[in-house]
Enzyme design. Structure first.
Site, PDB file in Angstrom:
ATOM      1  N   ALA A 235       0.513  -1.053   0.238  1.00 16.33           N
ATOM      2  CA  ALA A 235      -0.027   0.051   0.066  1.00 16.33           C
ATOM      3  C   ALA A 235       0.879   1.133   0.118  1.00 16.33           C
ATOM      4  CB  ALA A 235      -1.733   0.359   1.148  1.00 16.33           C
ATOM      5  N   GLY A 236       2.380   1.115  -0.239  1.00 14.50           N
ATOM      6  CA  GLY A 236       3.273   1.881  -0.987  1.00 14.50           C
ATOM      7  C   GLY A 236       2.609   3.110  -1.522  1.00 14.50           C
ATOM      8  N   ALA A 237       3.645   3.895  -2.113  1.00 15.24           N
ATOM      9  CA  ALA A 237       3.536   4.892  -3.230  1.00 15.24           C
ATOM     10  C   ALA A 237       2.933   4.527  -4.396  1.00 15.24           C
ATOM     11  CB  ALA A 237       4.611   5.263  -3.435  1.00 15.24           C
TER      12      ALA A 237
ATOM     13  N   GLY B 117       1.915   0.684  -4.712  1.00 19.18           N
ATOM     14  CA  GLY B 117      -0.058   0.529  -4.871  1.00 19.18           C
ATOM     15  C   GLY B 117      -1.254   1.149  -4.994  1.00 19.18           C
TER      16      GLY B 117
ATOM     17  N   ASP C 192      -0.955  -4.586   3.313  1.00 22.93           N
ATOM     18  CA  ASP C 192       0.393  -4.499   3.449  1.00 22.93           C
ATOM     19  C   ASP C 192       1.244  -5.459   4.740  1.00 22.93           C
ATOM     20  OD1 ASP C 192       1.883  -1.842   2.328  1.00 22.93           O
ATOM     21  OD2 ASP C 192       2.942  -2.707   4.332  1.00 22.93           O
TER      22      ASP C 192
ATOM     23  N   ARG D 104      17.643  -0.897 -10.659  1.00 24.53           N
ATOM     24  CA  ARG D 104      16.599  -1.488 -10.383  1.00 24.53           C
ATOM     25  C   ARG D 104      16.837  -2.911  -9.991  1.00 24.53           C
ATOM     26  NH1 ARG D 104      14.707   0.915 -15.049  1.00 24.53           N
ATOM     27  NH2 ARG D 104      13.073   2.115 -14.853  1.00 24.53           N
TER      28      ARG D 104
ATOM     29  N   ASN E  85      13.811  -8.052  -2.549  1.00 21.03           N
ATOM     30  CA  ASN E  85      12.304  -8.197  -3.669  1.00 21.03           C
ATOM     31  C   ASN E  85      12.024  -9.023  -3.944  1.00 21.03           C
ATOM     32  OD1 ASN E  85      12.366  -5.469  -2.730  1.00 21.03           O
ATOM     33  ND2 ASN E  85      11.795  -4.609  -4.921  1.00 21.03           N
TER      34      ASN E  85
ATOM     35  N   ASN F  67      10.242  -4.609  -8.649  1.00 20.44           N
ATOM     36  CA  ASN F  67      11.400  -4.214  -9.447  1.00 20.44           C
ATOM     37  C   ASN F  67      12.314  -5.498  -8.705  1.00 20.44           C
ATOM     38  OD1 ASN F  67      11.394  -2.922 -11.866  1.00 20.44           O
ATOM     39  ND2 ASN F  67      11.340  -0.695 -10.470  1.00 20.44           N
TER      40      ASN F  67
ATOM     41  N   ASP G 122       7.066   2.391 -19.517  1.00 13.49           N
ATOM     42  CA  ASP G 122       7.977   2.969 -20.333  1.00 13.49           C
ATOM     43  C   ASP G 122       7.693   3.487 -21.878  1.00 13.49           C
ATOM     44  OD1 ASP G 122       9.499   2.116 -18.757  1.00 13.49           O
ATOM     45  OD2 ASP G 122       9.671   0.129 -19.730  1.00 13.49           O
TER      46      ASP G 122
ATOM     47  N   ARG H 286       5.587   6.676 -21.219  1.00  9.68           N
ATOM     48  CA  ARG H 286       7.022   7.880 -20.698  1.00  9.68           C
ATOM     49  C   ARG H 286       7.880   8.457 -22.287  1.00  9.68           C
ATOM     50  NH1 ARG H 286       9.333   5.195 -15.468  1.00  9.68           N
ATOM     51  NH2 ARG H 286       8.633   6.226 -14.392  1.00  9.68           N
TER      52      ARG H 286
ATOM     53  N   HIS I 262      12.755  -3.881 -18.463  1.00  9.27           N
ATOM     54  CA  HIS I 262      12.612  -2.942 -17.788  1.00  9.27           C
ATOM     55  C   HIS I 262      13.923  -2.476 -16.992  1.00  9.27           C
ATOM     56  CE1 HIS I 262      10.391   0.151 -15.819  1.00  9.27           C
ATOM     57  NE2 HIS I 262       9.985  -0.409 -14.430  1.00  9.27           N
TER      58      HIS I 262
HETATM   59  N1  LIG Z   1       7.457  -2.309 -13.239  1.00 11.84           N
HETATM   60  C1  LIG Z   1       7.851  -0.996 -12.595  1.00 11.84           C
HETATM   61  O1  LIG Z   1       7.343  -0.590 -13.740  1.00 11.84           O
HETATM   62  C2  LIG Z   1       7.863  -0.341 -11.720  1.00 11.84           C
HETATM   63  C3  LIG Z   1       8.396  -0.796 -10.365  1.00 11.84           C
HETATM   64  N2  LIG Z   1       8.033  -0.273  -9.441  1.00 11.84           N
HETATM   65  C4  LIG Z   1       8.551  -0.556  -7.919  1.00 11.84           C
HETATM   66  O2  LIG Z   1       7.670  -1.391  -7.642  1.00 11.84           O
HETATM   67  C5  LIG Z   1       7.800  -1.460  -5.716  1.00 11.84           C
HETATM   68  C6  LIG Z   1       6.881  -0.388  -5.027  1.00 11.84           C
HETATM   69  O3  LIG Z   1       7.857   1.014  -5.680  1.00 11.84           O
HETATM   70  P1  LIG Z   1       6.741   2.169  -4.023  1.00 11.84           P
HETATM   71  O4  LIG Z   1       5.797   1.634  -3.946  1.00 11.84           O
HETATM   72  O5  LIG Z   1       7.202   3.084  -4.517  1.00 11.84           O
HETATM   73  O6  LIG Z   1       7.437   1.670  -2.589  1.00 11.84           O
HETATM   74  P2  LIG Z   1       7.439   2.202  -1.372  1.00 11.84           P
HETATM   75  O7  LIG Z   1       8.032   1.802  -0.519  1.00 11.84           O
HETATM   76  O8  LIG Z   1       5.937   3.225  -1.716  1.00 11.84           O
HETATM   77  O9  LIG Z   1       6.078   0.779  -1.140  1.00 11.84           O
HETATM   78  C7  LIG Z   1       6.590  -0.972  -0.559  1.00 11.84           C
HETATM   79  C8  LIG Z   1       4.961  -1.011   0.300  1.00 11.84           C
HETATM   80  O10 LIG Z   1       5.852  -2.929   0.557  1.00 11.84           O
HETATM   81  C9  LIG Z   1       4.974  -2.555   1.206  1.00 11.84           C
HETATM   82  N3  LIG Z   1       5.609  -4.803   2.078  1.00 11.84           N
HETATM   83  C10 LIG Z   1       7.072  -4.871   2.078  1.00 11.84           C
HETATM   84  N4  LIG Z   1       7.254  -6.173   2.017  1.00 11.84           N
HETATM   85  C11 LIG Z   1       6.267  -5.772   2.123  1.00 11.84           C
HETATM   86  C12 LIG Z   1       4.865  -7.634   2.249  1.00 11.84           C
HETATM   87  N5  LIG Z   1       5.912  -8.516   2.351  1.00 11.84           N
HETATM   88  N6  LIG Z   1       4.089  -8.153   2.352  1.00 11.84           N
HETATM   89  C13 LIG Z   1       3.367  -6.853   1.836  1.00 11.84           C
HETATM   90  N7  LIG Z   1       3.865  -6.087   1.421  1.00 11.84           N
HETATM   91  C14 LIG Z   1       5.111  -5.759   1.815  1.00 11.84           C
HETATM   92  C15 LIG Z   1       5.892  -1.993   2.658  1.00 11.84           C
HETATM   93  O11 LIG Z   1       5.419  -1.822   3.791  1.00 11.84           O
HETATM   94  C16 LIG Z   1       5.572  -0.538   1.582  1.00 11.84           C
HETATM   95  O12 LIG Z   1       4.548  -0.085   1.843  1.00 11.84           O
HETATM   96  C17 LIG Z   1       9.787  -1.347  -5.975  1.00 11.84           C
HETATM   97  O13 LIG Z   1      10.382  -2.259  -5.938  1.00 11.84           O
HETATM   98  C18 LIG Z   1       9.548  -0.692  -7.465  1.00 11.84           C
HETATM   99  O14 LIG Z   1      11.307  -0.465  -7.698  1.00 11.84           O
HETATM  100  C19 LIG Z   1       7.956   1.053  -9.201  1.00 11.84           C
HETATM  101  C20 LIG Z   1       7.573   2.156 -10.201  1.00 11.84           C
HETATM  102  C21 LIG Z   1       7.909   0.906 -11.292  1.00 11.84           C
HETATM  103  O1  LIG Z   2      12.481   3.562 -11.428  1.00 12.39           O
HETATM  104  C1  LIG Z   2      12.394   2.669 -10.853  1.00 12.39           C
HETATM  105  O2  LIG Z   2      13.267   2.748  -9.914  1.00 12.39           O
HETATM  106  C2  LIG Z   2      11.206   2.654 -10.309  1.00 12.39           C
HETATM  107  C3  LIG Z   2      10.441   1.744 -12.305  1.00 12.39           C
HETATM  108  O3  LIG Z   2      11.074   0.587 -12.839  1.00 12.39           O
HETATM  109  C4  LIG Z   2      10.433   3.359 -12.962  1.00 12.39           C
HETATM  110  O4  LIG Z   2       9.775   4.046 -12.529  1.00 12.39           O
HETATM  111  O5  LIG Z   2      10.168   2.958 -14.126  1.00 12.39           O
END
Ligand SMILES: NC(=O)C1=CN([C@@H]2O[C@H](COP(=O)(O)OP(=O)(O)OC[C@H]3O[C@@H](n4cnc5c(N)ncnc54)[C@H](O)[C@@H]3O)[C@@H](O)[C@H]2O)C=CC1
Ligand SMILES: O=C([O-])CC(=O)C(=O)O
Length: 308
Positions: free
Chosen positions: A8-10, A12, A32, A88, A95, A120, A148, A151, A175
């Protein structure tokens, strides 16, 4: 349609918000591990319902997967994001364990679920889910290319000084900062190839800016992006929920397509009620084919770090 979003972070929370605002799902469960966090985010989001005009019911839960039972689609955003200067790929150590546990718990309570992997390094996390869960390959979808490509379109519109709605384009490949393959030769403005309007040099600048899109935002924000990632996931969930048969580049398990085997990497697919309903083979130039092979080598190098 019941959708679970783990993490439920940024990203989610942004994803849950866009799903709700688009108003196609009856229920979104946010889960979360942090005590009370998902409950708080869900309550805050629900208090926007009358303002934003949606009827989707959002609930939050701390690490209790029984609340996710019967989910049609689940999104995995749990895990850590990168900080400025990181790749990443450096996130794999923490992760991988999180994604494996979360995917297993989701499937236990929703055996027919379609999983969208966001955490990631995403292509490797998608491969991990493929290798460890036994879920059918059409039900394991990595989100990267949709973001992507958005963007890429932003950068193309900027270079063309055109509205984004005039522009079309797609990014395939891994990615990662180096592995993305923006298909500049296929990109168009109102069906005219963008190469008619932009110099080769400007077009390659657009491609380079696209590839480091995530890193650029991470440097500005101190953590990685969430609005466009959340919007990209919500569009993919909507395509599945509404059986839209829409084309997105997604990370999917390849068995010979694009001359690649035993890898999850971004290629165009059709998303509908069964998840990935088709992998679309598009003709690639020799240069793009070579870039795709190089990108796959990078993803495989990261995959080799996995311990099953
Ligand atoms: N594939 C893509 O295009 C993108 C991937 N990401 C990835 O998404 C992931 C999340 O990024 P954010 O939301 O910014 O991070 P964040 O830190 O804001 O949120 C992550 C959440 O996961 C929770 N969490 C951690 N372990 C857990 C578990 N075992 N069970 C349930 N919840 C758990 C944390 O408490 C936290 O609230 C990162 O790995 C980031 O690199 C981010 C943006 C784009
Ligand atoms: O850049 C990162 O680490 C998160 C991500 O995958 C993206 O925003 O494309």
């Amino acid at each position: 349609m019941k959708v679970t979003v783990v993490g439920a972070g940024a990203v989610g929370a942004s994803c849950a918000e866009y799903i709700a605002i688009k108003n196609f799902a009856s229920e979104v469960v946010l889960l979360d591990i942090k005590e009370g966090f998902a409950e708080g985010k869900a309550m805050d989001l629900m208090q926007t319902a009358s303002l934003n005009g949606f009827d989707t019911k959002i609930t939050g839960i701390t690490n209790d997967y029984s609340a996710t039972a019967g989910s049609d689609v689940a999104v995995i955003t749990s895990g850590i994001p990168r900080k400025p200067g990181m790749t990443r790929e450096e996130l794999i150590g923490i992760n991988a364990g999180i994604v494996k546990t979360v995917a297993t718990s989701l499937i236990k309570h929703s055996p027919n679920v379609i999983l969208i992997v966001v955490s990631n390094p995403m292509d490797t996390m998608t491969y991990l889910v493929h290798k460890t869960t036994g879920l059918a390959k059409n039900k394991i979808i990595g989100m990267g290319g949709a973001l992507d490509s958005a963007r890429f379109k932003y950068r193309l519109a900027e270079a063309l000084e055109a509205p984004i709605s005039d522009v079309d384009g797609m990014v395939i490949g891994g990615h990662s900062d180096t592995g993305m393959v923006p298909l500049t030769g296929h990109a168009t403005r109102n069906s005219i190839k963008v190469s008619e309007f932009l110099s080769e040099e400007r077009l390659s600048q657009v491609a380079e800016d696209t590839k480091v899109g995530g890193a650029t935002l991470t440097k500005l924000l101190g953590t990685s992006a969430w609005y466009a990632p959340g919007a990209a996931v919500s569009s993919m969930v909507q395509a599945i929920a509404c059986d839209q048969k829409k084309m997105f580049p997604c990370s999917t398990y390849l068995e010979g397509e694009y001359d690649l085997n035993d890898i999850c990497i971004g290629v165009p697919v059709i998303l509908g009620k069964d998840g990935i309903e088709k992998i679309v083979n598009i003709p690639l130039s020799a240069a793009d084919k070579a870039k795709m092979q190089e990108s796959a080598e990078g993803v495989k190098k990261t995959n080799n770090l996995l311990e099953f």
